[in-house]
Write an enzyme that holds these catalytic residues in place. Structure first.
Site, PDB file in Angstrom:
ATOM      1  CE  LYS A 279      -2.440   1.101   3.850  1.00 53.83           C
ATOM      2  NZ  LYS A 279      -3.628   1.270   4.708  1.00 53.83           N
TER       3      LYS A 279
HETATM    4  C1  5RP Z   1      -2.185   4.500   8.345  1.00 52.20           C
HETATM    5  C2  5RP Z   1      -2.776   3.522   7.418  1.00 52.20           C
HETATM    6  C3  5RP Z   1      -4.127   3.795   6.894  1.00 52.20           C
HETATM    7  O1  5RP Z   1      -4.825   2.593   6.823  1.00 52.20           O
HETATM    8  C4  5RP Z   1      -3.968   4.404   5.535  1.00 52.20           C
HETATM    9  O2  5RP Z   1      -3.353   5.625   5.643  1.00 52.20           O
HETATM   10  C5  5RP Z   1      -5.272   4.450   4.728  1.00 52.20           C
HETATM   11  O3  5RP Z   1      -6.089   5.416   5.163  1.00 52.20           O
HETATM   12  P1  5RP Z   1      -6.270   6.836   4.445  1.00 52.20           P
HETATM   13  O4  5RP Z   1      -6.971   6.544   3.137  1.00 52.20           O
HETATM   14  O5  5RP Z   1      -7.115   7.587   5.410  1.00 52.20           O
HETATM   15  O6  5RP Z   1      -4.913   7.431   4.195  1.00 52.20           O
HETATM   16  O7  5RP Z   1      -2.198   2.549   7.060  1.00 52.20           O
HETATM   17  O8  5RP Z   1      -0.889   4.202   8.585  1.00 52.20           O
END
Ligand code: 5RP
Length: 272
Positions: free
Chosen positions: A171
């Site tokens: 991610k």
């Molecule tokens: C924080 C995370 C969150 O899950 C990630 O940031 C996703 O959320 P957003 O779309 O609000 O950024 O991993 O460390």
């Protein structure tokens, strides 16, 4: 790849499209009661629209109905709060616990370019070693840091490192030239949404990421902080799984927002 790992991945990435809409609601693990997640009841109606819920074990145990059909990806790293040094994370949930909670994946952050870069990257290696014994996919989360420059060079470095260490999917954040990040990373990438944006901008970002080769989203604030969280998750879903344009998705968001406003007005009338 063995059966268990592939089977779990198929609970996260919808086999019909090969893509995923993950709903990220783990923010409280370092931010406390984040806007939109103060009362976790608010996210319950969103869950059926997600392929996977990215969540901590505490919220899972206390707030989520075990009968949900949406799969679970469990955040297993933590430690510092928003007030401390964010990169000082460790792995805080055992693999046995992830299996007991019936997780389809586990996720942790790595902090490339930050103070504890080496520890978080080697923790990722250890997590992958352990996870593969159980057929458990690992999500590496990159570029989490207040001072990180989120460009394709830096995000490309962090994503590639995560894949080389053994993460099964990654991610990261969207950026200009996002296709370069995707091209350099041999495992699927999903994007986080980041800070709340106007709805159309968040949908344009989603469209841009999917067109550049992302395999979905793991999105939080741009869904649960929207004035129509259900409308937003449906809109994001249309882009990810149906190839809708941002404009088509925006129409879905607006339609859903209007119909829930009508429902609210009808309910108020019934009470009069
Ligand atoms: C924080 C995370 C969150 O899950 C990630 O940031 C996703 O959320 P957003 O779309 O609000 O950024 O991993 O460390």
């Amino acid at each position: 790849m063995d059966f268990g790992l592939k089977n779990r991945l198929s609970k996260i990435f919808n086999p019909k499209t090969g893509k995923t809409v993950m709903l990220a609601v783990d923010h409280g693990y370092f931010q406390g009661p984040t806007t939109g997640l103060r009362d976790m009841k608010n996210i319950i109606p969103l869950i059926p629209n997600a392929d996977c819920l990215f969540v901590t074990r505490g919220i899972l145990r206390n707030c989520i109905d075990p009968k949900i059909e949406t799969s679970i990806c469990l955040r297993v790293s933590g430690g510092p709060s928003i007030l401390g040094e964010l990169s000082n994370e460790d792995i805080i949930v055992s693999m046995e616990e992830a299996v007991r909670l019936n997780a389809s994946g586990v996720g942790m952050s790595i902090f490339v370019g930050a103070q504890n870069e080496d520890r978080t990257v080697s923790n990722l290696g250890r997590l992958v070693n352990e996870a593969e014994r159980y057929g458990m996919p690992v999500l590496a989360i990159t570029a989490v840091g207040k001072e990180m420059v989120r460009d394709s060079r830096y995000l490309g470095l962090a994503c590639r490192m995560a894949a080389e260490i053994g993460a099964h999917f990654v991610k990261t954040y969207y950026c200009d030239d996002f296709h370069k990040v995707v091209e350099g990373c041999p495992v699927p990438i999903v994007i986080a949404g980041g800070k709340k944006l106007p709805e159309m901008d968040a949908l344009l970002m989603t469209e841009g990421a999917i067109k550049a080769g992302a395999k979905g989203v793991d999105m939080g604030r741009n869904i649960f902080q929207s004035d129509s969280p259900t409308g937003m998750i449906k809109a994001v879903r249309a882009i990810v799984h149906k190839g809708a344009t941002a404009q088509e998705a925006y129409d879905i968001y607006q339609k859903s927002k209007k119909s829930s406003a009508v429902e609210t007005a009808d309910t108020a009338m019934e009470k009069v």
